[in-house]
Design a protein around this motif. Sequence first.
Motif, PDB file in Angstrom:
ATOM      1  N   TYR A  23       3.877   1.616  -1.067  1.00 40.56           N
ATOM      2  CA  TYR A  23       4.638   1.607  -2.340  1.00 40.56           C
ATOM      3  C   TYR A  23       3.552   1.959  -3.497  1.00 40.56           C
ATOM      4  N   TYR A  24       2.429   1.745  -3.256  1.00 44.62           N
ATOM      5  CA  TYR A  24       1.566   2.200  -4.385  1.00 44.62           C
ATOM      6  C   TYR A  24       1.171   3.613  -4.214  1.00 44.62           C
ATOM      7  N   ARG A  25       1.394   4.049  -2.974  1.00 43.03           N
ATOM      8  CA  ARG A  25       1.172   5.597  -2.531  1.00 43.03           C
ATOM      9  C   ARG A  25       2.113   6.403  -3.044  1.00 43.03           C
ATOM     10  N   ASP A  26       3.499   5.999  -2.914  1.00 43.13           N
ATOM     11  CA  ASP A  26       4.766   6.638  -3.060  1.00 43.13           C
ATOM     12  C   ASP A  26       5.582   6.241  -4.173  1.00 43.13           C
ATOM     13  N   SER A  32       2.488  -3.190  -7.301  1.00 40.00           N
ATOM     14  CA  SER A  32       1.592  -3.253  -6.049  1.00 40.00           C
ATOM     15  C   SER A  32       0.250  -3.733  -6.521  1.00 40.00           C
ATOM     16  N   ARG A  33      -0.140  -3.275  -7.545  1.00 40.02           N
ATOM     17  CA  ARG A  33      -1.498  -3.536  -7.997  1.00 40.02           C
ATOM     18  C   ARG A  33      -1.707  -5.036  -8.399  1.00 40.02           C
ATOM     19  N   THR A  36       0.772  -1.234   0.017  1.00 42.99           N
ATOM     20  CA  THR A  36      -0.183   0.024  -0.351  1.00 42.99           C
ATOM     21  C   THR A  36       1.148   1.215   0.041  1.00 42.99           C
ATOM     22  N   ASP A  88       6.853   4.909  -8.007  1.00 38.88           N
ATOM     23  CA  ASP A  88       6.709   5.243  -9.595  1.00 38.88           C
ATOM     24  C   ASP A  88       5.865   4.443 -10.188  1.00 38.88           C
ATOM     25  N   ILE A  89       5.663   4.796 -11.623  1.00 40.66           N
ATOM     26  CA  ILE A  89       4.684   3.993 -12.332  1.00 40.66           C
ATOM     27  C   ILE A  89       4.729   2.664 -12.220  1.00 40.66           C
ATOM     28  N   LYS A 131       3.839   0.965  -8.762  1.00 34.35           N
ATOM     29  CA  LYS A 131       2.192   1.098  -8.634  1.00 34.35           C
ATOM     30  C   LYS A 131       1.766  -0.045  -9.502  1.00 34.35           C
TER      31      LYS A 131
END
Length: 706
Positions: A443-446, A455-456, A441, A448-449, A452
């Motif tokens: 990593y997804y917030r902070d 993380s998804r 979570t 890079d593309i 993200k």
Amino acid sequence: MFHTPDHYHNISMRLSDVLGDIGVNEKMLLKMRRTAVLDETNRTIIFRGRKHQMTSYNFGSWSEGTTTLGLRSDTDHLFTKDDINVIQDWSEWTLGKRNYLMIQNETIPPGYSLLQKLRNDVPLPDTHEYDNHFAKDTSGRILFKNTIVDKFLQVATGRHQRQGPSIALTQQPGVLDEDLVSALPCTSWPQSAKACLSHLDVNNWPTANMYRYIKTTKCFVVGVGNKVSENADFEWRLSTSLAERSLMFNLNITQIRCYILMKMIIKTYINPDNESYISSFMCKTVLFHCIASKPSYIWKECNILNCLTYCILTLNRCISCRNCPHFFDCENNLMAGKFSNTVKQVLLQTTAKLIPCDGMSLFGIQFDNVGERLQIKLNIMNGVHHNIPSPDEYTRFTSATLLGNTTGSILDIHNGVIQEIKDKSLVKKLRILLQIVQHLTRYYRDGDILVKVSSRLLAPIYCSSIGSLIASHNIQINNTVSPQALVWLETGLDSDVASSRLKLASILYCTGQMKSAAFILNDVYQRYNTEVTEPQCGCYLFPATSNKIRFGQISSQYDEEAVKYIAAYCVTFCREEINCVPHELQYEMFRSTQEDIQHRDILDDGWMDCAVVDSLPYLYFLQYKTLGNLNRPEEQQQALTKLIWATKTENNLGHRETALNLLGQCMEQENRLDDALQCYMLSLHVRETNNAAKIHICRCLANTHL
């Protein structure tokens, strides 16, 4: 450079077309590189989520985009232990890390170093030998032996072997070879490499921007000594793989094609019998030197034959003096001790015949039918009767392979976490998995593309595992599922087409909520398009057969997040999730006798303590059981028919033996004992050991004689 005959332009253009047709083009290049970098991002994020001080890197042909399906290049995974600090002077010593001082002198071969152990509390030499991986030299220094790599092999079986600094998994039918390298990160570049780097002509190539970036990349030491050295057990080879990869990422498509052609030529004419006199790394180094010494304008499609000829000529010169200087460490001769004078003469004669590369030598390349394709392009051969894959087919094949690599990475990482925590208490398991989700979570917030995206892709499967563990505990206590468990399960539903939804349906079935289970199963049935969706197994190195055409088409059109719509993961239940599993599947958790366990590979077969089943057969099995409980016999028989069909016809089932075991138990329920026995025998044919079919056969035979 050379006098260029008129026909060279035409052959060069046709050759460029051929390479584009087999996937050596900008689109596939970027797709390969993205897949490799995403994989190392996935692994590093989970390392950090587990508080392991490790970083994952992918090097080699697949990460560079410098391979084809026909070349069957291996995959190179390098893992750095970031709690270790290899330094060159005392100012780089770091408190809280395991520090080693790099020692390079005239007695140590170029490209290698010794590592002296330092104290962790103060910047002073350590004086304790500790274990067999340390030894004191004549100067009283405690040296770290590279034999530590062998420690990783002690838990492996015959499928793994030491190859230089790596643990290699080889000779698996239908599976690409894989090298795992454990490396130690260096705080700064070695002096010899720094000196060579400073002499690069930044006005030509590498460019000034590339030069600035290269100086910021890490280098590593890996555990292998020089073969002809008296101190081979104490030497560590220097690696500038990150800098080399950055150079590869900055090559144009003609330069990439030259490198691939060099590898094809080497494998066809110079190393035809799996000899390794001339390695791919030597070819890459030769290419670097050629690019650095020639103007950039010559590297274009219409001139590829001349460029290739110059590369082969340069290689010939290196062989002649048995010296191929490392691009970042000129004193390091990559050909030192690699072949005798006799072999040298043979290599010179062979390479001389390849100069100039006027097309004739290329006609003999069989990899990806390059020779035939070129002759067809040049109207030398009629292509009507040749069964050669089209460019679209190549794009589909490669794209499907790359998407399969991504799903395999996600599942392999998750399985690794499950195996790592299998002996911990339920509370500790949940704490670790929750820690990973919280980390994802953040990593997804902070991030890079790409972080993200990673993380998804990763988060849902861990959410589903948390929900299932909580649900199993709930069922054990009061045969219900708590709202907390349901929230986690619902959060994880979009991991892929089916597996997380099937976990939820399985839990609903086990708590007697048949209507709700049937609703979820129908939803999965609607999502799972058997003409598109491919089963994806990450439990072991599963040799997948050809992928479905539409799976390949969608893989080529979309990025890695297509896994949510066209990939179906295995459904995995660890033993703490046993209350979420129908009794028919629970047998899989206890598949192994003491004798069977002797046949396991400790590194690869940990999944055998779980119940693992492919999504499609599990969908039909759960429908058969659920619809039976709902007293809908006609639909139940339809589900059974589909289960039979899936076990017979679905090509890429990673756990076909489990599907057959479930089908056999359905046959027993139908009182078709002969058919049940046939299912179990077929299951044993798929997997002879570590198979619950043995239990089912004994029970079935006992019932037959009652």
